[in-house]
Design a protein around this motif. Structure first.
Motif, PDB file in Angstrom:
ATOM      1  N   UNK H 108       0.575  -1.293   0.025  1.00 50.77           N
ATOM      2  CA  UNK H 108      -0.058   0.015  -0.002  1.00 50.77           C
ATOM      3  C   UNK H 108       0.894   1.272  -0.140  1.00 50.77           C
ATOM      4  N   UNK H 109       1.922   1.271   0.294  1.00 51.99           N
ATOM      5  CA  UNK H 109       3.133   2.444   0.421  1.00 51.99           C
ATOM      6  C   UNK H 109       2.958   2.661   2.052  1.00 51.99           C
ATOM      7  N   UNK H 110       3.488   4.285   2.219  1.00 51.60           N
ATOM      8  CA  UNK H 110       3.546   4.641   3.650  1.00 51.60           C
ATOM      9  C   UNK H 110       2.049   5.144   3.974  1.00 51.60           C
ATOM     10  N   UNK H 111       1.607   4.556   5.016  1.00 51.74           N
ATOM     11  CA  UNK H 111       0.357   4.869   5.727  1.00 51.74           C
ATOM     12  C   UNK H 111      -0.003   3.914   6.791  1.00 51.74           C
ATOM     13  N   UNK H 112      -1.342   3.658   7.210  1.00 54.03           N
ATOM     14  CA  UNK H 112      -1.783   2.626   8.187  1.00 54.03           C
ATOM     15  C   UNK H 112      -3.105   2.167   7.979  1.00 54.03           C
ATOM     16  N   UNK H 113      -3.463   1.299   8.726  1.00 57.37           N
ATOM     17  CA  UNK H 113      -4.960   0.549   8.385  1.00 57.37           C
ATOM     18  C   UNK H 113      -5.486   1.348   9.658  1.00 57.37           C
ATOM     19  N   UNK H 114      -6.786   1.774   9.300  1.00 60.71           N
ATOM     20  CA  UNK H 114      -7.625   2.909  10.438  1.00 60.71           C
ATOM     21  C   UNK H 114      -8.039   1.811  11.356  1.00 60.71           C
ATOM     22  N   UNK H 115      -8.176   1.941  12.585  1.00 59.05           N
ATOM     23  CA  UNK H 115      -8.829   1.523  13.526  1.00 59.05           C
ATOM     24  C   UNK H 115     -10.085   2.010  14.090  1.00 59.05           C
ATOM     25  N   UNK H 139      -9.697  -2.618   7.888  1.00 64.85           N
ATOM     26  CA  UNK H 139      -9.911  -1.495   8.102  1.00 64.85           C
ATOM     27  C   UNK H 139      -9.341  -0.405   6.905  1.00 64.85           C
ATOM     28  N   UNK H 140      -9.674   0.584   6.817  1.00 70.11           N
ATOM     29  CA  UNK H 140      -9.456   1.463   5.645  1.00 70.11           C
ATOM     30  C   UNK H 140      -7.764   1.884   5.624  1.00 70.11           C
ATOM     31  N   UNK H 141      -7.454   1.853   4.399  1.00 71.59           N
ATOM     32  CA  UNK H 141      -5.859   2.303   4.278  1.00 71.59           C
ATOM     33  C   UNK H 141      -5.922   3.730   4.357  1.00 71.59           C
ATOM     34  N   UNK H 142      -5.126   4.150   5.264  1.00 72.21           N
ATOM     35  CA  UNK H 142      -4.890   5.829   5.222  1.00 72.21           C
ATOM     36  C   UNK H 142      -3.612   6.030   4.904  1.00 72.21           C
ATOM     37  N   UNK H 143      -3.264   6.723   3.612  1.00 71.83           N
ATOM     38  CA  UNK H 143      -2.171   7.002   3.244  1.00 71.83           C
ATOM     39  C   UNK H 143      -1.728   8.415   3.738  1.00 71.83           C
ATOM     40  N   UNK H 144      -0.415   8.556   4.458  1.00 72.77           N
ATOM     41  CA  UNK H 144       0.064   9.711   4.919  1.00 72.77           C
ATOM     42  C   UNK H 144      -0.036  10.909   4.104  1.00 72.77           C
TER      43      UNK H 144
ATOM     44  N   UNK I 113      -9.915  12.749  15.572  1.00 76.00           N
ATOM     45  CA  UNK I 113      -9.177  13.531  14.451  1.00 76.00           C
ATOM     46  C   UNK I 113      -8.010  12.589  13.903  1.00 76.00           C
ATOM     47  N   UNK I 114      -7.898  12.544  12.691  1.00 77.27           N
ATOM     48  CA  UNK I 114      -6.899  11.608  12.242  1.00 77.27           C
ATOM     49  C   UNK I 114      -5.393  12.209  12.455  1.00 77.27           C
ATOM     50  N   UNK I 115      -4.592  11.209  12.682  1.00 81.79           N
ATOM     51  CA  UNK I 115      -3.038  12.116  12.667  1.00 81.79           C
ATOM     52  C   UNK I 115      -2.272  11.584  11.421  1.00 81.79           C
ATOM     53  N   UNK I 116      -3.120  10.900  10.581  1.00 83.14           N
ATOM     54  CA  UNK I 116      -2.598  10.655   9.153  1.00 83.14           C
ATOM     55  C   UNK I 116      -2.797  11.530   8.267  1.00 83.14           C
ATOM     56  N   UNK I 117      -4.067  11.690   7.893  1.00 85.61           N
ATOM     57  CA  UNK I 117      -4.571  12.643   7.065  1.00 85.61           C
ATOM     58  C   UNK I 117      -4.501  14.043   7.821  1.00 85.61           C
ATOM     59  N   UNK I 118      -3.339  14.485   7.933  1.00 81.58           N
ATOM     60  CA  UNK I 118      -3.275  15.536   8.983  1.00 81.58           C
ATOM     61  C   UNK I 118      -1.857  16.374   8.435  1.00 81.58           C
ATOM     62  N   UNK I 119      -2.213  17.823   8.661  1.00 75.03           N
ATOM     63  CA  UNK I 119      -1.079  18.773   8.623  1.00 75.03           C
ATOM     64  C   UNK I 119      -0.888  19.598   9.868  1.00 75.03           C
TER      65      UNK I 119
END
Lengths: 147, 147, 147, 147, 147, 147, 147, 147, 147, 147
Positions: H108-115, H139-144, I113-119
């Motif tokens: 998926x690249x850099x990011x996380x699986x949403x909890x 969990x939805x993948x959330x890219x940074x 509040x997401x810390x991934x989709x975040x600025x």
């Protein structure tokens, strides 16, 4: 060069030359505790102050640069330090922490004593029953802001 | 009666009567920080001092007894306290702990500042740029014994 | 040279020469526990004592210098040490800590046994049912100061 | 009845009656430290010893039963106790722990000092420069078994 | 040479030579668990046993010396080990710790099972539903001393 | 009813009736350690076993229900238990943990000893030099699955 | 060679050659998660599997040996990992841990899901609202043994 | 009413009525794990869902209100839970945490699986060699985000 | 090359060249905080961004590669950081954490509040009473999923 | 009345009356975050502000008194909070802590952002791809004092 390597280099030179912190206080016109904090990389000196420290200790001028940086602070490795001299200050807070909080709030209101706009002096009080260590802290009172 | 129950009883009465620690200092002839330490059950008073505190606060004489006991000391629950006023003193040690150790050893030799044969005063320094909190600690220097 | 490097150097030389702590006790006129504390860099020797230790172990005279410094004390790395011999002393305090506190306060009043004006001896008690380790601690009683 | 409730009941009665641990030592023919350990529920008494403690303190005979049980030991709540009197013993181990280990192994070989087959006495040494606390520990040496 | 360096050297040689702990058990006449404890520097061998281990593994005789020393014990770095095989023993104590305490006190009275005068064996029990690991611990019961 | 309330109720009844775990073993046909684990709410009994325990102890039948539930396991409150009897098992793992791991892998390959498909017995070995506690653990070996 | 050195060597080679875990899955006939676990030294491969991994990555055959050993498991250094991807799994257990326990006991009775007889797959689910990570765990249910 | 009091009330009613989480799943049209999360106060229900849960369990309608609040989440008290069923999930992360991170980043690249945008199902897989627990997380993948 | 070695190399070059993070912001068209995060190896750059950073700092092109990897995140070593600047953000959460939670839930419902989709932006606000640091965080609200 | 009892009383009344923090912001002319901080007993109100809060919520006037006291601050019980909303702010510091420190020092020099002379606002940014939480912190820069 890592922080502790610089500190060790400065302390070794200081010892070899037989220079005390009190000597450095006279040369720099800054308090010896603050100078010790610079050497232990807990405070940052100006370019001029850094050069004076380095040249007084007879070390290479390039070392001065690193004394002007804002270090990652925290000079103690353990959560509860084991060294007896340092631990006593933690014990003082365990025993007198709540009384200090109560007295400061009674005198000043809600807020804190700044540890940044802050000075700390150590004096030797001669006493026939045994000399005493006197530690004087002075910090600006910062009231909590409302918004 | 558990320790914190006594403390709460004394502080509630003190607030209701509008008595400050500074008032108690005048009545007892003891420093306000020490008196606060007795009330927070970190120090033990004589029978006479305990009675004076209890009667000044208008409480039942039997409470005096428990103020004369040697308490299990330690007024803070957490290893690293979260209260900002108290935490600043921990931060001061994190930043200035090693410098303090270096200066005291340079002035006194190997040993410690006692936290038992020890006094602590808090003063308010008025300052146009913002009042300052002054904390003065004085502890007997105890050199390490050789044997 | 880091603290543990000095300690290791001294212990290696001591083992190679077959010198016991009891031998050092006779040569220095200081207790073997205190001498071991100097070698583990928990106590600081005088210039003369340091030289005697270093020369008895057949090491270079320059090492003596570092034995005269006030070390950052604390010889155990872990909060709760895992070594069974050392852990037993922690267990003794867990089991007998409150009883010891109660007895000392009953005998002396509010205060502590100093760990600085303090000596510690270890003796071997021969016993047909199994030899016994005898540990004798002696510390000055320090009463809490009032102010 | 929970452990600390029993302890508090016994200590309250002991204080009200003005009985010292030294008095109990004479009545029971057991050391005062051990008796304090029974009262703090760290040691277990025989039926007869328990009855003597309870009746001397003027309490109901049924309380004796619980003093004969094998308690879940550990009288201190915190990992590193904050009470200054108790902490000093932890500091002693931090500073002298490795030296003690080295000396015991040199005198006895590989093994430990038992904390079970163990006694602990506290004596008051009068001294014009300030009374001293003497703590004497005696534990059977247990050599490690090979198999 | 640091402890873990010796352990690694011995384990590497043991693997290269294809020698099992069971082989060492036969050669030394000591249990394989105890021999593994010597190699992991948790137990100390006699001069003769150390030499046999070292020569069996084809290593230089000087290594034997260090196997005779009383090591600083504790083979696990973390408070709660993460390795699943080792963790299971911690879980066993979490689940069965209080039941074990209750049963031992009922059978033996107040005291402990020694971990010093102690042996531990591991056997493989063949079982059609899956082989079983059998761990047999035997420790001397030590009753609490009264004094 | 909270877990520890049930446990206390059962233990109090067991003591009042003078019933041992060994008695319960005979009545239930289950090992005494397992029965103690049910009472400490670390294991779950069948409806029939629960009723037998409750009626043997002379308690109300409704209590049986809660002994059949799957409890939240973990009978020790502290990370490193302070009770000496229980601590010894932690020390055994600190000292013999890595040797045990090495031996089990040598005998069985990569995997663990189950703590679920697992039994634990405690026996008293009479010995003229002092009785011994024998603890026998038997757990199914679970090899790591590959996929 | 220390564990992390091997892992780093394998990962560097894997990156340089542009080989994915999915490629290794096809070559070995084992799941990519398990192969990653071997490379991170959390699982042990057979001699043949180890050789295939090493040769695919173009590394020296001697490295294969160390992939067959039973490693000291635990790939995370901190008690509560700070890496956001890994932390989410800890958060899932904090939030859903008790619900999971309740549901498994309701479906299976008292016991656990094995983490040894266990597989774990990771799949990518394409989704127009954002792709999803699917993690599938399958572990044998192990009922608690009674004895 | 405190969080755990509500949970206990709901679980007691659920048990008394013999209702399973699977029954609630059918009635609410929501997954049983999510419903258990609501009952353990880790998730918040709509007004309608809350009323259905409360009425199905035969409890007073006012309880529904509190099931709609956003709770302070975290259902486990200890940093490292001692319950074996829950601990296994921590062990899975210790062993497979780094492999999972490597695989997800590769896919998926850099990011996380949403909890948070996340579901979790538990299924029972019947198996003649022993039933298996299947846990499926999605969990939805959330890219940074870059900015 | 280990993470901190890369960071140190980049920071040293940046200092030697006198380039600020604001300069890098202009060159890359990315915010300076995000660029600092890439340099501290907490965020991953694209191939092109990495090359620009490396060439601007006058370093060898091969270093760019490692800036594109997904690092093991967490830039602080201690659980509670000692550096005063960083600690203040922890203190803010200790003091305002529950109020923030209450306000966000009131405005948005249950979620985070997401810390991934975040600025995160840092601005300097000039102020005659002392300049102010302005920190602006913006994160996507993620509502909890029901299933 | 203990701190959390007051907080719970105020929050219950606020919910029953259907008053939002935004409503209180309008009535008091203070920011809603600060008002929430007063209610969670992390900030102290003036006598007038306290009376307004209490009367708006329809509670007895005596409660106002306690809202004017300087509380022992720290609204979170755990070192690392488990609540996902709160944890994200800790994660932000883990990931962006060092970058923030570097940027602030580059813009301001050595010093800190005050957490006392400090404000914090929370805004809802509507966004078609999902609403965003905006958190704006503004703290006075405090340069380190030299002395």
């Amino acid at each position: 060069m890592s922080t502790s390597a610089i500190t060790e280099k400065l302390l070794t030179a200081k010892k070899a030359k037989g220079i005390t912190f009190a000597d450095l206080e006279k040369i720099l016109g800054r308090d010896e505790v603050w100078i010790a904090a610079v050497i232990y990389r807990q405070a940052s000196a100006s370019q001029e102050e850094a050069s004076k420290i380095v040249s007084t200790l007879g070390l290479e001028p390039e070392l001065a640069e690193s004394l002007t940086e804002s270090p990652l602070k925290g000079s103690l490795e353990q959560t509860i330090p084991t060294d007896p001299l340092i631990y006593r200050f933690y014990e003082i807070m365990q025993v007198y922490g709540m009384p200090i909080k109560a007295i400061i709030h009674e005198k000043f209101g809600d807020g804190i004593m700044s540890a940044i706009d802050f000075t700390l002096d150590i004096e030797k009080e001669e006493d026939p029953k045994g000399d005493r260590v006197k530690v004087i802290m002075s910090g600006k009172f910062l009231p909590y802001k409302k918004w």
